[in-house]
Design a protein around this motif. Structure first.
Motif, PDB file in Angstrom:
ATOM      1  N   LEU A  12       0.818  -1.219   0.000  1.00 18.26           N
ATOM      2  CA  LEU A  12       0.000   0.000   0.000  1.00 18.26           C
ATOM      3  C   LEU A  12       0.848   1.264   0.000  1.00 18.26           C
ATOM      4  CD1 LEU A  12      -2.840  -1.083   2.485  1.00 18.26           C
ATOM      5  CD2 LEU A  12      -3.013  -0.837   0.000  1.00 18.26           C
ATOM      6  N   ALA A  13       2.108   1.125   0.387  1.00 18.14           N
ATOM      7  CA  ALA A  13       3.002   2.289   0.376  1.00 18.14           C
ATOM      8  C   ALA A  13       3.552   2.565  -1.029  1.00 18.14           C
ATOM      9  CB  ALA A  13       4.137   2.075   1.369  1.00 18.14           C
ATOM     10  N   GLN A  14       3.330   1.619  -1.952  1.00 18.07           N
ATOM     11  CA  GLN A  14       3.825   1.796  -3.324  1.00 18.07           C
ATOM     12  C   GLN A  14       2.760   2.475  -4.199  1.00 18.07           C
ATOM     13  OE1 GLN A  14       4.931  -2.069  -4.837  1.00 18.07           O
ATOM     14  NE2 GLN A  14       6.443  -2.438  -3.207  1.00 18.07           N
ATOM     15  N   LEU A  15       3.175   2.819  -5.416  1.00 21.84           N
ATOM     16  CA  LEU A  15       2.195   3.317  -6.394  1.00 21.84           C
ATOM     17  C   LEU A  15       1.733   2.147  -7.246  1.00 21.84           C
ATOM     18  CD1 LEU A  15       4.048   6.546  -7.572  1.00 21.84           C
ATOM     19  CD2 LEU A  15       1.981   6.411  -6.141  1.00 21.84           C
ATOM     20  N   PRO A  16       0.439   2.131  -7.646  1.00 21.12           N
ATOM     21  CA  PRO A  16      -0.024   1.048  -8.519  1.00 21.12           C
ATOM     22  C   PRO A  16       0.547   1.228  -9.923  1.00 21.12           C
ATOM     23  CG  PRO A  16      -1.790   2.634  -8.093  1.00 21.12           C
ATOM     24  CD  PRO A  16      -0.616   3.095  -7.308  1.00 21.12           C
ATOM     25  N   GLN A  17       1.424   0.323 -10.307  1.00 20.50           N
ATOM     26  CA  GLN A  17       2.106   0.481 -11.601  1.00 20.50           C
ATOM     27  C   GLN A  17       2.091  -0.812 -12.380  1.00 20.50           C
ATOM     28  OE1 GLN A  17       5.788   1.739  -9.711  1.00 20.50           O
ATOM     29  NE2 GLN A  17       5.606   3.745 -10.713  1.00 20.50           N
ATOM     30  N   GLU A  18       1.001  -1.549 -12.259  1.00 23.21           N
ATOM     31  CA  GLU A  18       0.873  -2.833 -12.952  1.00 23.21           C
ATOM     32  C   GLU A  18       1.965  -3.813 -12.547  1.00 23.21           C
ATOM     33  OE1 GLU A  18      -0.355  -2.712 -16.976  1.00 23.21           O
ATOM     34  OE2 GLU A  18      -2.007  -1.419 -16.339  1.00 23.21           O
ATOM     35  N   GLN A  19       2.506  -3.618 -11.303  1.00 26.93           N
ATOM     36  CA  GLN A  19       3.511  -4.579 -10.856  1.00 26.93           C
ATOM     37  C   GLN A  19       2.838  -5.899 -10.517  1.00 26.93           C
ATOM     38  OE1 GLN A  19       2.391  -1.832  -9.293  1.00 26.93           O
ATOM     39  NE2 GLN A  19       3.277  -1.585  -7.256  1.00 26.93           N
ATOM     40  N   GLN A  20       3.562  -6.985 -10.785  1.00 30.55           N
ATOM     41  CA  GLN A  20       3.031  -8.316 -10.483  1.00 30.55           C
ATOM     42  C   GLN A  20       3.416  -8.686  -9.057  1.00 30.55           C
ATOM     43  OE1 GLN A  20       2.573 -11.243 -13.155  1.00 30.55           O
ATOM     44  NE2 GLN A  20       2.428 -12.822 -11.569  1.00 30.55           N
ATOM     45  N   VAL A  21       2.423  -9.022  -8.232  1.00 26.96           N
ATOM     46  CA  VAL A  21       2.734  -9.391  -6.841  1.00 26.96           C
ATOM     47  C   VAL A  21       1.913 -10.593  -6.401  1.00 26.96           C
ATOM     48  CG1 VAL A  21       3.271  -6.995  -6.158  1.00 26.96           C
ATOM     49  CG2 VAL A  21       0.951  -7.894  -5.824  1.00 26.96           C
ATOM     50  N   THR A  22       2.390 -11.207  -5.318  1.00 30.37           N
ATOM     51  CA  THR A  22       1.639 -12.262  -4.637  1.00 30.37           C
ATOM     52  C   THR A  22       1.356 -11.789  -3.218  1.00 30.37           C
ATOM     53  OG1 THR A  22       2.713 -13.997  -5.901  1.00 30.37           O
ATOM     54  CG2 THR A  22       1.722 -14.652  -3.807  1.00 30.37           C
TER      55      THR A  22
END
Ligand code: 4AD
Ligand code: MG
Length: 486
Positions: A12-22
């Motif tokens: 949640l501290a990051q920006l939404p940038q289409e990064q792939q996460v689990t």
């Protein structure tokens, strides 16, 4: 490797940038057959995981019940919905553990604290308790940080001991003797020589006496461990098992001791405000909400954050026991006979109603009360030379209690009696066997020094910082009279 997840707080501290996460966590709610509110314990803010319509089969969707655990992988995108800036567009969702909604004890609604106490094994899954236990962690960490920065050494004092540090006699025995048929001496008493340690032992009520042994060689030490008291006090401020922090300092007098205690309390509060503001804001809102149920005159004058900041920015009020008795005696509260225990005069022990009057009504800030009558305090406190028999005043001891608004006594401490002859005399009058305390007395025989220390009740501190009214709600598994569940 199984665990390649990102914690929700970090995400949640990051920006939404289409990064792939689990992500992995527990389902809080699942609505519109599409939106999962996922919580992983790192923060109260849930991550919205979107199971796009048509993408997942019905069987899987049916299993997305409250408290089911899942693993979800996908792409992080800005959220169009209100209430969150990002969401996880799931590509895969795996159920790690099902949770039968029919029998899961917690509903996605507000439960009372009393109800949750009976479900203490699951209450970490509520926002309130998750916040409390994260703040508790932050405070514990701050305790070590404070003392480490000051050059104190963390000393582990024993849990099982043969001494009764406070002389209060409210101890839990530790024995391996058979309770139904213990070996007896000729006079009918129990023969502890046959017990595991060859003597009677108990769970510690305080690490202080051993702490003094450390301080009179290492200089400054502190303990931070569990302590046990078999007091039959069923109150919102007593536990049978609680954690205490006990610093002990060589070359300190009572004033040095009070200064350290005040600095310490302010430091850990400040640390929590700086490092866990999110949970404190949540708890502040919870408290404000709870107080709405109360009549106006019972509500706190300040909100939680305001109260903590007030404590940081103001000196604690220092006064003597004698001055406190005068204030209490002259108070309208006393004159109108509103105390359950009336103020009978110098020498009486203060009840918590008196302490709370001083803190909450009279001074409206934390108070450090010093120099209590010798007769109501423990044997190890330094005797002051101030008896005034003409005024009905005996000796006082260099004791200090710190009283906090809403809590009452949060710290107890003193300068220690460093003079061997005075200490021996005192032990005699208080019936404390000097032979058994030979090791303690040796510190006074070999290079005795002025020294002082105090004990901070950790749970009471956590109560103060979180605003939780009952001590049972700031320790994971409370031990109280007739209750040792979990
Ligand atoms: O005042 P107390 O009994 O002092 C001592 O044990 C000293 N040996 C401390 C020292 O000088 N090193 O206890 C210290 C603090 C109290 O002020 C209170 O905050 C907390 O421990 N405390 C309890 N907390 C929860 N439940 C109980 N039953 C407690 N009894 C004391
Ligand atoms: Mg005390």
């Amino acid at each position: 490797m199984f665990n390649k997840r990102i914690k929700i707080k970090e995400l949640l501290a990051q920006l939404p940038q289409e990064q792939q996460v689990t992500v992995m966590g527990w389902v809080r709610t699942f609505r519109n057959n599409q939106f999962i509110a996922l919580n992983d314990g790192s923060t109260n803010t849930n991550l919205q995981v979107v199971a796009q319509l048509g993408k997942f089969d019905e069987d899987l969707l049916k299993r997305l019940t409250t408290s089911a655990s899942i693993k979800a992988t996908g792409i992080v995108v800005p959220s169009l919905g209100k209430g969150q800036k990002m969401e996880l567009k799931a590509d895969t969702i795996e159920i790690l553990g099902d949770s039968d909604a029919e029998v899961y004890p917690l509903q996605p609604k507000k439960h009372s604290l009393e109800f949750l106490r009976e479900k203490a094994h699951l209450r970490f899954r509520t926002n309130t308790f998750a916040s409390v236990f994260r703040v508790r962690h932050t405070l514990a960490f701050a305790v070590h940080k404070f003392f480490n920065e000051k050059g104190f050494f963390y000393l582990h004092t024993p849990i099982i001991t043969a001494s009764d540090a406070e002389g209060a006699g409210e101890m839990f025995h530790v024995t391996t003797l058979p309770l139904d048929n213990p070996p007896k001496n000729d006079d009918g008493t129990i023969n502890y020589k046959e017990d595991f340690f060859g003597k009677a032992t108990n769970l510690t009520v305080s690490g202080q006496l051993e702490g003094e042994l450390g301080a009179t060689a290492l200089g400054d030490i502190y303990t931070f461990g569990p302590t046990f008291r078999a007091e039959n006090s069923n109150t919102a401020r007593h536990l049978a098992e609680f954690w205490m922090i006990e610093p002990e300092m060589a070359f300190y007098d009572l004033e040095d001791n009070a200064n350290l205690a005040e600095e310490f309390i302010k430091y850990i509060i400040h640390y929590a405000l700086e490092n866990n503001r999110e949970d404190l804001d949540f708890l502040a809102a919870r408290l404000a909400d709870e107080e709405k149920q109360l009549p106006q005159d019972k509500r706190s004058e300040m909100g939680l954050i305001e109260k903590l900041e007030f404590v940081l920015n103001n000196d604690f009020q220092r006064l003597t026991y004698t001055e406190a008795i005068d204030i209490l005696r002259e108070s309208n509260h006393n004159k109108k006979k509103k105390f359950q225990y009336p103020i009978t005069g110098w020498g009486m022990d203060l009840q918590s109603e008196h302490e709370r009057y001083l803190v909450e009504k009279h001074f409206k800030k934390p108070v450090i009360l010093m120099n209590y009558p010798a007769s109501i305090k423990a044997f190890y406190m330094r005797v002051n030379d101030d008896a005034n028999p003409a005024e009905g005043r005996g000796n006082t001891v260099a004791a200090m209690d710190i009283l906090a608004p809403g809590i009452g006594e949060i710290v107890g401490g003193s300068q220690r009696e460093a003079r061997l002859d005075v200490l021996l005399e005192k032990m005699k009058t208080m019936d404390i066997p000097a032979e058994e305390m030979w090791w303690y007395l040796d510190t006074r025989r070999f290079g005795t020094v002025p020294h002082a220390g105090f004990g901070l009740g950790f749970e009471r501190m956590v109560q103060f910082v979180t605003g939780m009214g009952n001590i049972r709600d700031v320790i994971a598994f409370p031990r109280t009279p007739k209750s040792a569940e979990f």
